[in-house]
Scaffold this active site. Structure first.
Site, short mmCIF file in Angstrom:
data_model
loop_
_atom_site.label_atom_id
_atom_site.label_comp_id
_atom_site.label_asym_id
_atom_site.label_seq_id
_atom_site.Cartn_x
_atom_site.Cartn_y
_atom_site.Cartn_z
N GLY A 69 0.83 -1.20 0.00
CA GLY A 69 0.00 0.00 0.00
C GLY A 69 0.86 1.24 0.00
O GLY A 69 2.06 1.18 0.29
N CYS A 96 5.40 -6.03 1.62
CA CYS A 96 5.77 -4.61 1.61
C CYS A 96 5.10 -3.88 2.79
O CYS A 96 5.51 -4.06 3.93
CB CYS A 96 5.42 -3.97 0.26
SG CYS A 96 6.27 -2.40 -0.01
N TYR A 97 4.06 -3.07 2.55
CA TYR A 97 3.37 -2.41 3.65
C TYR A 97 2.86 -3.44 4.65
O TYR A 97 2.87 -3.20 5.86
CB TYR A 97 2.21 -1.58 3.11
CG TYR A 97 1.43 -0.85 4.19
CD1 TYR A 97 1.85 0.38 4.66
CD2 TYR A 97 0.27 -1.40 4.73
CE1 TYR A 97 1.15 1.06 5.66
CE2 TYR A 97 -0.45 -0.75 5.72
CZ TYR A 97 0.00 0.49 6.18
OH TYR A 97 -0.70 1.14 7.17
N HIS A 193 7.94 -7.38 -3.61
CA HIS A 193 6.66 -7.78 -4.18
C HIS A 193 6.82 -9.09 -4.95
O HIS A 193 7.19 -9.08 -6.13
CB HIS A 193 6.12 -6.70 -5.11
CG HIS A 193 5.61 -5.48 -4.39
ND1 HIS A 193 4.32 -5.39 -3.91
CD2 HIS A 193 6.24 -4.33 -4.05
CE1 HIS A 193 4.17 -4.22 -3.31
NE2 HIS A 193 5.32 -3.56 -3.38
N GLU A 195 4.58 -10.87 -6.16
CA GLU A 195 3.50 -11.04 -7.13
C GLU A 195 3.83 -10.48 -8.51
O GLU A 195 3.16 -10.81 -9.50
CB GLU A 195 2.20 -10.41 -6.61
CG GLU A 195 2.21 -8.90 -6.51
CD GLU A 195 2.71 -8.36 -5.18
OE1 GLU A 195 2.32 -7.24 -4.81
OE2 GLU A 195 3.51 -9.06 -4.53
N SER A 247 -22.35 -4.64 -24.42
CA SER A 247 -21.57 -3.88 -25.40
C SER A 247 -21.25 -4.73 -26.62
O SER A 247 -20.97 -4.22 -27.70
CB SER A 247 -20.26 -3.39 -24.77
OG SER A 247 -19.35 -4.47 -24.60
N GLY A 248 -21.26 -6.06 -26.44
CA GLY A 248 -20.91 -6.96 -27.53
C GLY A 248 -19.45 -7.35 -27.55
O GLY A 248 -19.03 -8.19 -28.35
N GLY A 249 -18.64 -6.75 -26.66
CA GLY A 249 -17.23 -7.09 -26.58
C GLY A 249 -17.02 -8.38 -25.79
O GLY A 249 -17.97 -9.04 -25.36
N VAL A 250 -15.76 -8.71 -25.58
CA VAL A 250 -15.40 -9.96 -24.89
C VAL A 250 -16.02 -10.02 -23.49
O VAL A 250 -16.63 -11.02 -23.11
CB VAL A 250 -13.87 -10.11 -24.81
CG1 VAL A 250 -13.49 -11.34 -23.99
CG2 VAL A 250 -13.26 -10.21 -26.21
N ASP A 251 -15.87 -8.94 -22.73
CA ASP A 251 -16.28 -8.96 -21.33
C ASP A 251 -17.79 -9.14 -21.18
O ASP A 251 -18.25 -9.98 -20.41
CB ASP A 251 -15.84 -7.67 -20.64
CG ASP A 251 -14.37 -7.39 -20.84
OD1 ASP A 251 -13.60 -8.35 -21.01
OD2 ASP A 251 -13.99 -6.20 -20.85
N SER A 252 -18.56 -8.34 -21.90
CA SER A 252 -20.01 -8.45 -21.75
C SER A 252 -20.54 -9.74 -22.38
O SER A 252 -21.54 -10.30 -21.92
CB SER A 252 -20.72 -7.23 -22.35
OG SER A 252 -20.55 -7.17 -23.74
N LYS A 394 -8.16 -9.65 -18.20
CA LYS A 394 -8.67 -9.99 -19.53
C LYS A 394 -8.29 -11.40 -19.97
O LYS A 394 -9.13 -12.13 -20.51
CB LYS A 394 -8.17 -8.97 -20.55
CG LYS A 394 -8.63 -9.23 -21.97
CD LYS A 394 -10.12 -8.98 -22.16
CE LYS A 394 -10.40 -7.50 -22.18
NZ LYS A 394 -11.79 -7.19 -22.55
#
Length: 538
Positions: A69, A96-97, A193, A195, A247-252, A394
């Site tokens: 953080g 870290c934090y 980090h 990750e 929206s018609g994209g990958v996500d939706s 994604k």
């Protein structure tokens, strides 16, 4: 109207006792922790750092990770956790934090460092530890990208006094306690980090924590995610109806398929044609969802209303807010016509969340997103929004889509911004500018596909610049528009580099745009990386 309990079982949760809980203190890397664990097939989920001890107990975690953080633990009002978390008997790892907070809460001392560490550092072992088992952390050496003991630092404070029962297990040149442990209590901390990809053995450290220390079995898969997500959606929705803004994209698309597989005709999709989409997009969406998926779809023709609302507006934040609000208005009007729906669904990704508003922890706002306008935030607060992808990147969404048997060609389409071409026009949006950009964009994508570069690129788009340039076409002087090409490679959208496209491919794209798109006489190529730039220009 039913609302969700504040910290009820999350959509997609693993069974109690086989998950790692990540408490978020505002690091931009927090989601990467959960992502790396999932890549190792350990289930992890993120929660805000301010969860009460009772709420943490209800989650029944096998292990807890305290994220990094931006704060310093000795600052007034610095984010913290209930100190009794260390009495739960659950393994804890501070990053870290998180390491500094463990030290601070358990009686150690943290102070500002005269030699701050940002970037690569060389890790050197000081003591054997389960956390660092299998880590090549010997004598100091090169800190190049190939160095086997390289870690990634980003801190200005350091530990100057260890808590009781803790010992240093690794150091770097400027961190006398780059990693520490109380092996008996199973409490660990790393100043770096693990990750991020620059920590060359970070995954091994996370694997040691989740597997060897927490005892979680690596059984989490995307197929399991689908099963658990659908079960939790059914539990949340029950017999109510869900409306998805498409929206018609990958996500939706993935969101729609997941919801439809879970609740069938309880889902209705609404596609608002803003007039800001790519060439042929609306017709493609109509065919795909009605004919291929069999999903109920309503198309709203709102192009003129969007263009009217955007007239004369060139500020990108104002554009986003106008588009977001008007989309919600159009969507709400159609929803009213369709009758009552208890829930709103969105294809929001984690990158959208952390770049817009702080949902999990105190992360910094980078830019507003259309799915985080005030009306949507009000619905979220009321527990009426379903966002099944909101903790995925994604590439994970694409793998989820494959598990849902969505065709690969659709899943591996490039990301496209929710506000559409409006934020790729760096001036006021007009029908003329949209037509110019839409044609240039279609040529760009066509050439990428024909040259077999499309799937090598993370995202590609044409940008309409707010300048004109002098040119010569035939024997005549021209003074016309400039199109910029933005093509990047990336793994998750958090960082990106410009695509090193062959000159002959770039030349053909530029030649076609100039020759075929009326009003354009110059094409330029964006060679900036993220950071410091973002992938989109606005």
């Amino acid at each position: 109207m039913p609302t969700q309990k504040k910290h009820a079982r999350r959509v997609g949760d693993a069974q109690s006792g086989d998950k790692i809980v990540v408490l978020d203190f505002g690091s931009q890397y927090t989601q990467l922790i959960a992502r790396r664990l999932r890549e190792l097939r350990f289930y992890a989920e993120i929660h805000p750092h301010h969860l009460s001890l009772t709420e943490i107990k209800k989650l029944n975690p096998a292990g807890i990770i305290l994220s990094g953080g931006p704060a310093s633990v000795y600052e007034k009002g610095a984010p913290s956790v209930d100190k009794n978390i260390f009495s739960l008997g659950v393994p804890i790892l501070g990053i870290c934090y998180g390491l500094q907070l463990i030290c601070h809460l358990l009686g150690g001392k943290v102070a500002a460092s005269a030699e701050r560490e940002y970037g690569r550092a060389t890790l050197r072992a000081r003591k054997a530890s389960t956390l660092l088992k299998g880590i090549k952390a010997g004598s100091a050496g090169s800190t190049t990208a190939k160095s086997p003991n390289q870690v990634w630092m980003s801190h200005g404070d350091k530990i100057i006094k260890l808590p009781k029962n803790f010992s240093v297990i690794a150091v770097t040149e400027n961190s006398p306690a780059a990693a520490f442990a109380d092996e008996k209590a199973r409490i660990f901390g790393v100043q770096f980090h693990p990750e991020v990809q620059h920590s060359t053995q970070g995954k091994t450290i996370l694997k040691n924590f989740a597997g060897a220390i927490c005892g979680v079995k690596p059984t989490w898969t995307m197929s399991r995610f689908v099963e658990e997500k659908m079960a939790a959606i059914r539990e949340q929705v029950k017999h109510e109806r869900v409306l998805l803004g498409l929206s018609g994209g990958v996500d939706s698309t993935v969101t729609a398929k997941l919801l439809h597989d879970a609740i069938g005709d309880q889902l209705t999709c609404v596609y608002v044609d803003t007039g800001l989409m790519r060439k042929g997009e609306t017709e493609a969406v109509r065919n795909r969802f009605k004919k291929e998926f069999g999903i109920k779809l309503h198309v709203v023709d709102a192009e003129e209303r969007f263009l009217t609302a955007l007239a004369g507006v060139d500020d990108p934040e104002k554009k986003r807010k106008i588009i977001g609000k008007l989309f919600l208005d159009e969507f709400s009007a159609k929803a009213k016509d369709l009758g009552h729906h208890e829930f709103l669904a969105q294809g929001t990704l984690y990158t959208d969340v952390i770049e817009s508003v702080s949902v999990k922890g105190p992360s910094q706002t980078i830019k507003s997103h259309h799915n985080r306008v005030q009306g949507v935030l009000d619905l979220i607060q009321a527990g009426r929004v379903i966002e099944p992808l909101s903790e995925l990147f994604k590439d994970e969404v694409r793998r989820l889509g494959l598990a849902l048997k969505i065709h690969r060609d659709l899943l591996y389409r490039h990301p496209f911004p929710g506000p559409g071409l409006a934020i790729r026009i760096l001036t006021a949006v007009t029908k003329e500018n949209l037509t110019t950009l839409r044609e240039a964009d279609a040529i760009l994508l066509d050439e990428l596909k024909s040259s077999r570069w499309y799937e090598k690129i993370w995202q590609a788009g044409a940008i309409f610049l707010p300048v004109r340039s002098v040119g010569v076409m035939g024997d005549n002087r021209t003074y016309e528009n400039v199109i910029a090409l933005r093509l990047v490679t990336s793994e998750d959208g958090m960082t990106a580099d410009f695509a090193h496209l062959p000159y002959e491919v770039l030349a053909k794209i530029a030649s076609r745009i100039i020759n075929e798109v009326r009003g354009v006489n110059r094409v330029v190529y964006d060679v900036s990386s993220k950071p410091p730039a973002t992938i989109e220009w606005e």
